[in-house]
Scaffold this active site. Structure first.
Site, PDB file in Angstrom:
ATOM      1  N   HIS A 153       0.822  -1.221   0.000  1.00 43.45           N
ATOM      2  CA  HIS A 153       0.000   0.000   0.000  1.00 43.45           C
ATOM      3  C   HIS A 153       0.859   1.276   0.000  1.00 43.45           C
ATOM      4  CE1 HIS A 153      -3.497  -2.425   0.431  1.00 43.45           C
ATOM      5  NE2 HIS A 153      -3.192  -2.848   1.650  1.00 43.45           N
ATOM      6  N   ASP A 188      -2.531 -10.645  -2.301  1.00 46.50           N
ATOM      7  CA  ASP A 188      -3.113 -10.175  -1.036  1.00 46.50           C
ATOM      8  C   ASP A 188      -4.586  -9.832  -1.295  1.00 46.50           C
ATOM      9  OD1 ASP A 188      -1.896  -8.612   1.707  1.00 46.50           O
ATOM     10  OD2 ASP A 188      -3.755  -7.768   0.917  1.00 46.50           O
ATOM     11  N   HIS A 190      -6.170  -7.349  -0.424  1.00 51.82           N
ATOM     12  CA  HIS A 190      -6.320  -5.905  -0.675  1.00 51.82           C
ATOM     13  C   HIS A 190      -5.594  -5.500  -1.952  1.00 51.82           C
ATOM     14  CE1 HIS A 190      -6.591  -6.324   3.811  1.00 51.82           C
ATOM     15  NE2 HIS A 190      -7.689  -5.629   3.566  1.00 51.82           N
ATOM     16  N   ASP A 277      -4.221 -12.788   3.798  1.00 55.46           N
ATOM     17  CA  ASP A 277      -5.471 -12.256   4.329  1.00 55.46           C
ATOM     18  C   ASP A 277      -6.674 -12.585   3.443  1.00 55.46           C
ATOM     19  OD1 ASP A 277      -4.362 -10.592   2.457  1.00 55.46           O
ATOM     20  OD2 ASP A 277      -4.274  -8.834   3.757  1.00 55.46           O
TER      21      ASP A 277
END
Lengths: 339, 339
Positions: A153, A188, A190, A277
Site C-alpha cells: 500500500h 493479497d 487488498h 489475508d
C-alpha cells in the site's frame, strides 16, 4: 528455499490505530513476525537480510519521504510513543509543509502508519530482506522474504494501510537492474494500490493484482478493472477484482488469468506480493479461501516456472496464519517443474 | 445589527477527535454557540435563520458530498455515536467508492468532522443563517450570522478542520446572484483553504485571507502568498500569511492591505469570515491579538463602508471569546461611516 528476514522487525510495535472513531488494537503486530518466522523455518533455510544500504530503496521512494520515515519520530516536540497524522493533504493544489504534523499528513494517507522509536529500523530491515531475497534468486531460483511491516500500500511518497516501504516494488526494481522485464503478481486480499501507483506509467514492470472489490473495501479509491496503466504503461497494469466473500474457485481462476497475462509478458523474473489475508480465517480479510485454495494458488504460480521472489504482505494473526504460509512454501517448492 | 442564528446548532455535539495519536476533547463544542449567542444578543437584534432550502447550498457544494453529509450517519451499519473517516483519498488517480467508510475518506481531509445524529441539522442551519444574513444586508446594510459549525475549511466536496458547509462561500454566492462582484475577507487565524479552493478560478468573487503561516500550522498545505488564483481567477486570490505569534500591529497592517485590495476590486458587497482564534486567549490559536487589536480590525473593515455580512468562523471557548465578539460587533456598528 531461502527464507530472508530482519531481526529488527519487532522494533516496530504499533499498539493501536484510529479506525472509524475508536482506537483499536493494531492488527499488524509484532506477533505476526514470530508466527511467520516459526512457520517459514519449517519450509527452508532461514537467513538474516544482508544490508545493501539505502540506494535500492531510494530507487523506488522519494527522498523527502524517506527522510520523514527516518527522522520523523525523533522530531516529535514532546516525549511521545509515536507520531501519527491527523490532517491529510487534499487533492487540490497544495505543497509540502515544513513542520512534522503537516509532513506526516503530506506523506501518509491514513492513521494506521505511526512512526515509533523502532519503526525505521523495522521498515529498513524489511526492505533489506526483500532485496536480499531478490538477489538470492539468481542462484537459488526461489526465495521468500518475511517482510514486516508489509509494503504494497506504500507508494513512492506515501505510507498507508500499515505499509511504509514498498518491499515488492523495491525487489522488482532490484531485479530490473539486471534484466529487461519483471512481473509482479499481488495475491493479497487488498488491492496493491501503492505498487500500482509506482509502476503505473511503465512497460518494463508488469503489475497484476487479484483482490477484493474496492468500492466498499480498503483501499477504497483504486483497484478497478479499467485501471490499466497510463502512457507507456498502458496495458501493463491488470486488476482482477473479485466480490467480497469469494472463495477458492474465484480466487484461483483469477490467479490463473493473471499468470496467463504474466506469461504473455515473458518476464525474466516474478515478484509475488504474498498476502494470506484472503484466508477464510483472517481477522480482517474479505475472502473465504481455504488451505486447499492456497495450495492450488501455490501450484498455479509455481507452474509458471519463473525465478520467483515471494514477498510477505498482509495476513493477520489467527490460528491458521502460520500453517497457510508453511503449506504455501512447501507446495510452491514441490510443484516447481525444476524442483 | 441583525444577528442570525439557527437553534439547531447544538444538535452537532462532537465529543472528541483524533489528534496526533490521541482522542482529545473537541474544541468546536456546543458551548461555543451559547457563548457567541449570548454575546451577540447584546450587540443587536437576534433572529432565527429563515429556511431557504437546499438550492443556495447546492450552488456551492457537490451533490454527492451533500448527500453524504445528509445521509451518512443513518447509513452506519451498527449503532454508533458518529461516523468518521480512517482512510483518505490520495492525490494519485482515484475514484469515489460506494461504501460509507470509503466515501467518508473521499469527502473529508481529516478526522475532526464526524457525522453525528444532529450534524446535518446543525450544518444546514448554519448555512441558512449565512443565507439569511446575506439577504438582510439588502435592507440593513450589515448583518452577523452565528454559524456553527464554521465553514471556511470546507471546499465544494470536502469537509475538514471542523467545517462541513462553507457558510461564507454560500453567502457570497447568494449575494453574487444579485450583484456583479463580491469580496470575501477571511480574518480567522487559519487559512481559509476551502473558500480559496471554491473560488480559485473565478474573477467575480475576490478572496483575501489574513492568517498564520501554514508551513508548520493548520491547514498546512495551502495559504502561501504566491497562491493568487488560476485561469480567469489569476489575481483574485490574495493570501497575507503572518508569522506565528503575530500581534495587533501585524494583524491590522495585513488587514489594511487586504482592504486596500478589496477597495480596488470595487465589490458590491463584502463577506467577512470572522474568526476570533487570532486572539491571544484562544486555546488553539497562534496569534497574540488583543481586544484592542480586534477593535482596530473592526474599524478598518467598517471604514471600507460596504454592505457587509459577518460570518462566524473559528474562535474557541476562553474567558475572552464572548467579549471579543461583542466588542467587535459594537465597534463595527459604531465605526461605519453611514452609522
Amino acid at each position: 528455499m531461502i527464507i530472508r528476514h530482519s531481526p529488527a522487525a519487532p522494533r516496530h510495535d504499533p499498539q493501536g490505530f484510529f479506525r472509524y472513531g475508536r482506537i483499536v488494537e493494531h492488527p499488524e503486530s509484532v506477533e505476526r513476525y514470530h508466527i511467520l518466522l516459526a512457520a517459514a523455518a519449517n519450509a527452508g533455510e532461514v537467513r538474516e537480510a544482508v544490508d545493501h544500504g539505502l540506494a535500492p530503496i531510494a530507487a523506488v521512494h522519494d527522498p523527502n519521504y524517506l527522510e520523514l520515515l527516518r527522522t520523523g519520530f525523533a522530531r516529535a516536540p514532546d516525549k511521545v510513543e509515536e507520531v501519527v497524522p491527523t490532517q491529510f493533504a487534499p487533492w487540490t493544489p497544495h505543497r509540502r509543509p515544513e513542520g512534522l504534523a503537516g509532513q506526516l499528513g503530506y506523506h501518509m494517507t491514513d492513521t494506521s502508519t505511526p512512526l515509533r522509536a523502532g519503526t525505521w529500523d523495522a521498515v529498513y530491515g524489511a526492505a533489506q530482506a526483500a532485496i536480499s531475497a531478490a538477489d538470492d534468486i539468481f542462484i537459488h531460483s526461489v526465495a521468500y522474504a518475511l517482510c514486516r511491516p508489509p509494503g504494497h500500500h506504500a507508494s513512492a511518497a506515501h505510507a498507508g494501510g500499515f505499509c511504509y516501504l514498498n518491499n515488492a516494488a523495491i525487489a522488482a526494481e532490484r531485479l530490473r537492474a539486471s534484466m529487461p522485464r519483471v512481473a509482479i503478481l499481488d495475491i493479497d486480499v487488498h488491492h496493491g494500490n501503492g505498487t500500482q501507483a509506482i509502476f503505473y506509467d511503465r512497460n518494463d514492470i508488469l503489475f497484476v493484482s487479484v483482490h477484493a472489490e474496492t468500492a466498499s473495501y480498503f483501499p477504497y479509491f483504486t483497484g478497478y478493472a479499467d485501471e490499466i496503466g497510463v502512457g507507456a504503461g498502458e496495458g501493463f497494469t491488470q486488476n482482477l477484482p473479485l466480490p467480497l466473500g469469494s472463495g477458492d474457485d474465484a480466487y484461483c481462476s483469477a490467479l490463473a488469468i493473471g499468470i496467463e497475462r504474466i506469461l504473455a509478458f515473458a518476464p525474466d523474473a516474478l515478484v509475488v506480493s504474498l498476502g494470506f489475508d484472503a484466508a477464510a480465517e483472517d481477522p480482517i480479510g474479505a475472502f473465504t479461501v481455504s488451505e486447499r485454495g492456497f495450495v492450488r494458488a501455490a501450484e498455479i504460480i509455481a507452474n509458471a516456472a519463473m525465478p520467483t521472489v515471494l514477498i510477505q504482505e498482509g495476513g493477520y494473526p489467527s490460528k491458521a496464519l502460520g500453517q497457510r504460509l508453511l503449506r504455501f512454501l512447501q507446495h510452491f517448492d514441490a510443484m516447481r517443474p525444476d524442483a
